[in-house]
Design an enzyme around this catalytic site. Structure first.
Site, PDB file in Angstrom:
ATOM      1  NE  ARG A   1      -4.289  -1.388   0.052  1.00  0.00           N
ATOM      2  CZ  ARG A   1      -4.445  -2.479  -0.676  1.00  0.00           C
ATOM      3  NH1 ARG A   1      -3.435  -2.901  -1.429  1.00  0.00           N
ATOM      4  NH2 ARG A   1      -5.569  -3.142  -0.665  1.00  0.00           N
TER       5      ARG A   1
ATOM      6  CD  GLU B   1      -3.901   3.124  -5.036  1.00  0.00           C
ATOM      7  OE1 GLU B   1      -4.915   2.468  -5.400  1.00  0.00           O
ATOM      8  OE2 GLU B   1      -2.854   2.583  -4.662  1.00  0.00           O
TER       9      GLU B   1
ATOM     10  CG  HIS C   1      -3.915  -0.807  -6.624  1.00  0.00           C
ATOM     11  ND1 HIS C   1      -4.274  -0.170  -5.464  1.00  0.00           N
ATOM     12  CD2 HIS C   1      -3.724  -2.114  -6.276  1.00  0.00           C
ATOM     13  CE1 HIS C   1      -4.315  -1.047  -4.462  1.00  0.00           C
ATOM     14  NE2 HIS C   1      -3.986  -2.225  -4.932  1.00  0.00           N
TER      15      HIS C   1
END
Length: 333
Positions: free
Chosen positions: A240, A269, A288
């Site tokens: 993360r 994000e 991601h």
């Protein structure tokens, strides 16, 4: 009677309604599938009012925060269609006696393969060479000057030895790398050797964080810890973004402590279009998607299907992450 009614299973967007209906078709009248009317907090809270089970939003755009938990008086179980549960307020859900499960292991191979692929790309400067060639250049001398390296010569440090970390360690070792790991609890069954965190950082030519984001791991790889890495180390973050703050990563790159970074995750994000992380020459960027292979998605949805089915048919669920029992009991009206 209240318990004779179907279980109300709320599936949050962006999981497609057609897909969710298809994988739960076998439940028949046991469960009633519902979906928020729109993708916003007001619609979520309205839909939560009579939900027994929630399949969460894997993007984190609509978190199950304390306000969402308060809006869900019937909630008995949360199934996240991913490994990370940082978009869930675990203390609030635990206080409400709501087990939260993830899909541990479902995308471990996918993420581990991305970590290895990204490490290869950084070791050989594949992205900068591609950019130069597309710009009409012939950067042969420049690429040689960047000190390309063979991956088997690199000492790899893995942070966290869950399913993803263990698979990454295995793949790097298969390539001939010297692999060590750190986790909050040493794993007696691990094939890699355990080192304390600072000792691991000091010898990691390639550092692969594979930890969940928690209060303890947020900011773990700050500027002070990144400074412990060997000069010219490489960072491959599949965990993360909050574990290795963007600004600290940028500073380590600018100082030369990091020669390169491959980032599949970011503090926020998506990062802003003008964020300096998007412009840095020595960062390999990914939106991601390390765990987004077709096989991984099939594995995830199979786990979601099996766990929600177990919950509503009176069988124990698996992969509960907040310390509650595996039997799901519907909340009385």
């Amino acid at each position: 009677m209240e318990n004779d009614r179907p279980w109300r299973v709320l599936s949050m967007l962006p999981l497609p309604e057609e897909l969710v209906r298809r994988i739960f078709a076998s439940l028949g009248g046991t469960a009633e599938l519902t979906f928020p009317a729109t993708r916003d907090q007001a619609a979520l809270h309205a839909a939560l009012a009579d939900a027994d089970v929630v399949i969460g939003d894997y993007t984190g755009e609509l978190p199950l925060d304390a306000a969402a938990v308060a809006a869900a008086p019937r909630l008995a179980f949360v199934q996240m269609p991913q490994v990370g549960v940082d978009s869930c307020d675990l203390p609030a859900l635990t206080a409400a006696r709501v087990p939260v499960a993830n899909t541990a292991g479902a995308n471990a191979r996918s993420v581990a393969e991305w970590a290895v692929a990204a490490a290869f790309a950084l070791c050989r400067d594949l992205a900068p060479a591609d950019r130069r060639m597309r710009a009409g250049e012939w950067p042969q001398a420049e690429m040689l000057a960047r000190n390309p390296r063979e991956i088997h010569t690199q000492r790899v440090g893995v942070l966290g030895l869950g399913a993803i970390g263990a698979e990454a360690a295995r793949l790097f070792a298969a390539l001939g790398c010297d692999v060590a790991y750190w986790s909050r609890t040493p794993k007696p069954e691990a094939s890699a050797r355990y080192l304390e965190l600072d000792a691991l950082l000091a010898r990691s030519d390639i550092l692969v964080p594979a930890l969940p984001l928690t209060a303890e791991t947020r900011g773990l790889l700050d500027s002070g810890r990144l400074a412990l890495l060997p000069q010219g180390a490489l960072l491959v973050n599949v965990a993360r973004g909050g574990i290795a703050p963007d600004d600290d990563v940028l500073a380590a790159l600018d100082s030369g402590r990091l020669a390169g970074a491959a980032l599949d995750v970011f503090e926020n994000e998506p990062p802003a279009p003008d964020h300096p992380i998007r412009r840095h020459e020595n960062i390999l960027l990914s939106p991601h998607v390390a765990g987004a292979t077709g096989q991984a998605q099939l594995n995830i949805m199979a786990q979601v299907r099996d766990n929600v089915t177990a919950a509503v048919t009176g069988r124990p669920v698996v992969n509960v992450v907040n310390g509650l029992g595996p039997m799901i009991t519907r909340v009385a009206a």
